[in-house]
Design a protein around this motif. Sequence first.
Motif, PDB file in Angstrom:
ATOM      1  N   ALA A  50     -46.767  80.573  42.932  1.00 47.34           N
ATOM      2  CA  ALA A  50     -47.804  79.826  42.213  1.00 47.34           C
ATOM      3  C   ALA A  50     -48.672  79.004  43.157  1.00 47.34           C
ATOM      4  CB  ALA A  50     -47.159  78.912  41.173  1.00 47.34           C
ATOM      5  N   LEU A  52     -47.495  76.263  44.746  1.00 44.44           N
ATOM      6  CA  LEU A  52     -47.082  74.863  44.613  1.00 44.44           C
ATOM      7  C   LEU A  52     -46.133  74.450  45.728  1.00 44.44           C
ATOM      8  CD1 LEU A  52     -46.439  74.903  40.774  1.00 44.44           C
ATOM      9  CD2 LEU A  52     -48.300  73.732  41.945  1.00 44.44           C
ATOM     10  N   GLY A  71     -55.135  77.662  46.700  1.00 54.16           N
ATOM     11  CA  GLY A  71     -54.388  76.642  45.967  1.00 54.16           C
ATOM     12  C   GLY A  71     -53.929  77.200  44.626  1.00 54.16           C
ATOM     13  N   PRO A  72     -53.039  76.461  43.933  1.00 56.13           N
ATOM     14  CA  PRO A  72     -52.497  76.956  42.672  1.00 56.13           C
ATOM     15  C   PRO A  72     -53.578  77.227  41.624  1.00 56.13           C
ATOM     16  CG  PRO A  72     -51.910  74.650  43.034  1.00 56.13           C
ATOM     17  CD  PRO A  72     -52.479  75.171  44.316  1.00 56.13           C
ATOM     18  N   GLU A  73     -54.694  76.466  41.687  1.00 60.96           N
ATOM     19  CA  GLU A  73     -55.712  76.627  40.651  1.00 60.96           C
ATOM     20  C   GLU A  73     -56.519  77.912  40.841  1.00 60.96           C
ATOM     21  OE1 GLU A  73     -55.495  74.229  42.815  1.00 60.96           O
ATOM     22  OE2 GLU A  73     -57.404  73.832  43.821  1.00 60.96           O
ATOM     23  N   VAL A  77     -52.378  82.618  38.092  1.00 61.34           N
ATOM     24  CA  VAL A  77     -51.064  82.962  37.559  1.00 61.34           C
ATOM     25  C   VAL A  77     -50.805  82.111  36.316  1.00 61.34           C
ATOM     26  CG1 VAL A  77     -50.232  83.486  39.874  1.00 61.34           C
ATOM     27  CG2 VAL A  77     -49.752  81.258  38.880  1.00 61.34           C
ATOM     28  N   MET A  79     -47.639  80.187  34.279  1.00 57.93           N
ATOM     29  CA  MET A  79     -46.284  79.774  34.622  1.00 57.93           C
ATOM     30  C   MET A  79     -45.688  78.960  33.486  1.00 57.93           C
ATOM     31  SD  MET A  79     -45.101  78.028  38.168  1.00 57.93           S
ATOM     32  CE  MET A  79     -43.406  77.613  38.538  1.00 57.93           C
ATOM     33  N   PRO A  99     -55.611  76.208  30.177  1.00 61.56           N
ATOM     34  CA  PRO A  99     -56.039  77.224  31.148  1.00 61.56           C
ATOM     35  C   PRO A  99     -57.418  77.795  30.826  1.00 61.56           C
ATOM     36  CG  PRO A  99     -53.825  77.686  30.351  1.00 61.56           C
ATOM     37  CD  PRO A  99     -54.368  76.597  29.495  1.00 61.56           C
ATOM     38  N   ALA A 102     -60.052  75.182  31.809  1.00 66.15           N
ATOM     39  CA  ALA A 102     -60.228  75.142  33.262  1.00 66.15           C
ATOM     40  C   ALA A 102     -61.193  76.222  33.718  1.00 66.15           C
ATOM     41  CB  ALA A 102     -58.883  75.321  33.951  1.00 66.15           C
TER      42      ALA A 102
ATOM     43  N   TYR B 184     -48.138  69.933  38.152  1.00 70.32           N
ATOM     44  CA  TYR B 184     -48.165  71.298  38.687  1.00 70.32           C
ATOM     45  C   TYR B 184     -48.647  72.269  37.618  1.00 70.32           C
ATOM     46  CZ  TYR B 184     -45.351  69.585  42.595  1.00 70.32           C
ATOM     47  OH  TYR B 184     -44.894  68.903  43.683  1.00 70.32           O
ATOM     48  N   TYR B 186     -50.603  71.708  35.222  1.00 70.31           N
ATOM     49  CA  TYR B 186     -52.049  71.540  35.032  1.00 70.31           C
ATOM     50  C   TYR B 186     -52.822  72.234  36.142  1.00 70.31           C
ATOM     51  CZ  TYR B 186     -56.009  69.068  32.917  1.00 70.31           C
ATOM     52  OH  TYR B 186     -57.162  68.757  32.258  1.00 70.31           O
ATOM     53  N   ARG B 187     -52.283  72.167  37.364  1.00 77.01           N
ATOM     54  CA  ARG B 187     -52.963  72.841  38.476  1.00 77.01           C
ATOM     55  C   ARG B 187     -52.878  74.346  38.315  1.00 77.01           C
ATOM     56  NH1 ARG B 187     -52.984  70.791  44.054  1.00 77.01           N
ATOM     57  NH2 ARG B 187     -54.531  72.447  44.041  1.00 77.01           N
ATOM     58  N   VAL B 188     -51.712  74.846  37.915  1.00 71.88           N
ATOM     59  CA  VAL B 188     -51.562  76.290  37.729  1.00 71.88           C
ATOM     60  C   VAL B 188     -52.520  76.775  36.638  1.00 71.88           C
ATOM     61  CG1 VAL B 188     -49.978  78.087  36.941  1.00 71.88           C
ATOM     62  CG2 VAL B 188     -49.190  76.380  38.563  1.00 71.88           C
ATOM     63  N   ASP B 189     -52.793  75.910  35.655  1.00 71.14           N
ATOM     64  CA  ASP B 189     -53.753  76.271  34.610  1.00 71.14           C
ATOM     65  C   ASP B 189     -55.143  76.518  35.195  1.00 71.14           C
ATOM     66  OD1 ASP B 189     -51.891  76.072  32.691  1.00 71.14           O
ATOM     67  OD2 ASP B 189     -52.589  74.187  31.828  1.00 71.14           O
ATOM     68  N   GLY B 190     -55.396  75.982  36.395  1.00 73.79           N
ATOM     69  CA  GLY B 190     -56.682  76.228  37.030  1.00 73.79           C
ATOM     70  C   GLY B 190     -57.493  74.964  37.274  1.00 73.79           C
ATOM     71  N   HIS B 191     -56.859  73.807  37.140  1.00 72.49           N
ATOM     72  CA  HIS B 191     -57.587  72.553  37.355  1.00 72.49           C
ATOM     73  C   HIS B 191     -57.379  72.072  38.795  1.00 72.49           C
ATOM     74  CE1 HIS B 191     -58.322  72.086  33.021  1.00 72.49           C
ATOM     75  NE2 HIS B 191     -57.093  72.521  32.853  1.00 72.49           N
ATOM     76  N   SER B 192     -58.393  71.384  39.327  1.00 69.97           N
ATOM     77  CA  SER B 192     -58.303  70.882  40.697  1.00 69.97           C
ATOM     78  C   SER B 192     -57.297  69.733  40.764  1.00 69.97           C
ATOM     79  CB  SER B 192     -59.663  70.392  41.167  1.00 69.97           C
ATOM     80  OG  SER B 192     -60.045  69.264  40.395  1.00 69.97           O
ATOM     81  N   ARG B 195     -58.593  66.554  39.160  1.00 69.88           N
ATOM     82  CA  ARG B 195     -58.491  66.505  37.707  1.00 69.88           C
ATOM     83  C   ARG B 195     -57.046  66.301  37.261  1.00 69.88           C
ATOM     84  NH1 ARG B 195     -62.799  68.575  34.410  1.00 69.88           N
ATOM     85  NH2 ARG B 195     -61.313  69.446  32.936  1.00 69.88           N
TER      86      ARG B 195
END
Lengths: 367, 289
Positions: A50, A52, A71-73, A77, A79, A99, A102, B184, B186-192, B195
């Motif tokens: 991911a 992270l 980066g993860p964003e 993926v 999760m 998601p 975003a 984490y 929230y970041r995986v969702d695609g946010h910086s 944010r």
Amino acid sequence: MTGLSLRNLHVKFGRHEVLRGIDIDVAPGQTLVLFGPSGGGKTVLLRSVAGLEPAARGQVAIDGADVTSRGPEARGVGMAFQNFALYPHMSARDNIASPLQARGVGPADVTARVGAVADLLRIGHVLGHMPKELSNGQKQRTALARALVGQPKVLLLDDPLRNVDAKLRYEMRLELPRLLRSAAAATIYVSQDYREAMALGDQVAILLDGRIAQSGTPEEIYDSPASVNVAKLFGDPPINLLPCRPTDAGNALHVAVAGLQLSVRAERAAIGRACLLGLRPETMSIHADARPNAARAQILATTPLHERLVVLLRAATGEEIVASVLGALPPAGAPVWLSADATHALLFDAETGERITAPRAPREIAA
Amino acid sequence: MAHIDGRGSRLPAILRGIALAAVLVFFLFPILWIFLMSFQSNDQILRIPPSLLFRPTMINYTSLISGKLQTAAGSLDLPFMHNLFNSVLLSSASVLVALVLGVPAAYAFARFHFRLGEDIAFTLLSFRFAPPLLVLLPLSLYFKDLHLSNTYVGLIWVYQLICLPLILWIVRGYFEDASPDVEYAYRVDGHSWWRAFTRIAIPLAGPGIAAAGLLAFIFAWNNFVFALILASADKQPVTVGALAFVTASGIQYGQIAAAIVLSILPTLALALYAQRWLVEGLSLGAVKG
């Protein structure tokens, strides 16, 4: 290469190497169950995929694109975390919509897609609730919906059934394969439950000591575990392991354990070596009367497990053996005889732990 | 009193009420007494025995607000309202600066492990337990050289010794208590990461930030010694300004009481306002361990 591929993935925390060179490929629509003991680095592996895990070294590619430096964003993926990790200050609807928001999806589209995935997971009626108002099962479904809603190419599910009750776990085990198929993503599913691995995995990878100890279909791993450690992990109730020294019996090896005389097909090099004989509880039978190749034993305890009975026995020679049988047992206190299906017996080198018996052709087994 | 079911529990309920009342009287009586004093003239206050029944006078408040104090020795200028303004300005600006600097720093200390991180955090905490007077002598010399003596900027800077460690250490604890998995996710969702920090980490640490901000405000408000030494009359807060009530013709108890009442009000208002964030649960039950 479409789907997900990991090459030479390393993670080191200080001097402790958690992952030491992981290579994994998952095709789109396929589910790989990552199986291993707790604290074995399964979650770390998912976090590395991911993006992270800052300590991750190696290559992660999604649909052919190297995403290692993203980066993860930016990896695209989905999760689901073991502890759900819902946003406590947002409603279930906003949690699932995150998601999409975003990615700047328009409000009408967001509503439609959140509604669709919520219907699929049967949480449409609680979308307005805050996470604290949801039951554990609903939280878990909300977390799954959030992972699925963006139709990611890679889906990472970190033991999503760990924190839900037994009934729901059973339901979800039936439901998840259909969901995962409809997602058409390359899925890594972390689990410590061998039944989940059997039910969900197209492939299973056993993570032991930071390496993939074995990978294959669930049946391959169950029938032909690469080592004693894999055999011990994969199977519930756990495999019986009995020390033995095989002797020569013509075209097979002869093994005597716990009063049982078994003839096992294996390399002749094992003759006279210290070995462990692995007998799956499901391959043991209990009889009420004496018969050839059966050993006297005494029943110590019995526990029902699903449709089977798990029976702890003590052989006349003193070894404790677990058998998992279908149907009725002889009356309590009556003498019993124990036999084993030699064609499913596994022979391991006692020193290296490696399997000596030849791999077996896959077969259907009852989990 | 809350109603408690069952006849047998009446006596404990009554006893609890009495105990609560006793505690409340113990803590609130001085404030009540000061409140009453603020409506009395100096003569009424100094009368023995003190009287609970009196003709209230607004003279204390009017003289404070108008800034003219009539004493036996003549009329005196009282910059109390200006002091009050200074207090509000210094305390709020200090807390704002400390929040802007302290909350991201607290987040960094909570989430990332970096070289000397613990040492830096501890050094910042040590500002809290170092005796202020020890710091003040060198500071007053530096301030003279930097032309920061008797400026709001200089005082707000020094007030960071009070506010920053408080906010840093309290908010850090709240960040540490919140599961990083939520960020984490929230970041995986695609946010910086920015944010994730502003939309997830800060709202979840909200009660902690409110509590720390309020506490820092109270400490800054009650500070005496920094402003006494580093500022002169026109920049001084109420704590230092109160010295003016000790006049050549005696101590103006009535005005002191009125001044105390007026200077409690802003903190009280802030506490009531911040209360709704203080009581909100931290993680609201979303994360199950």
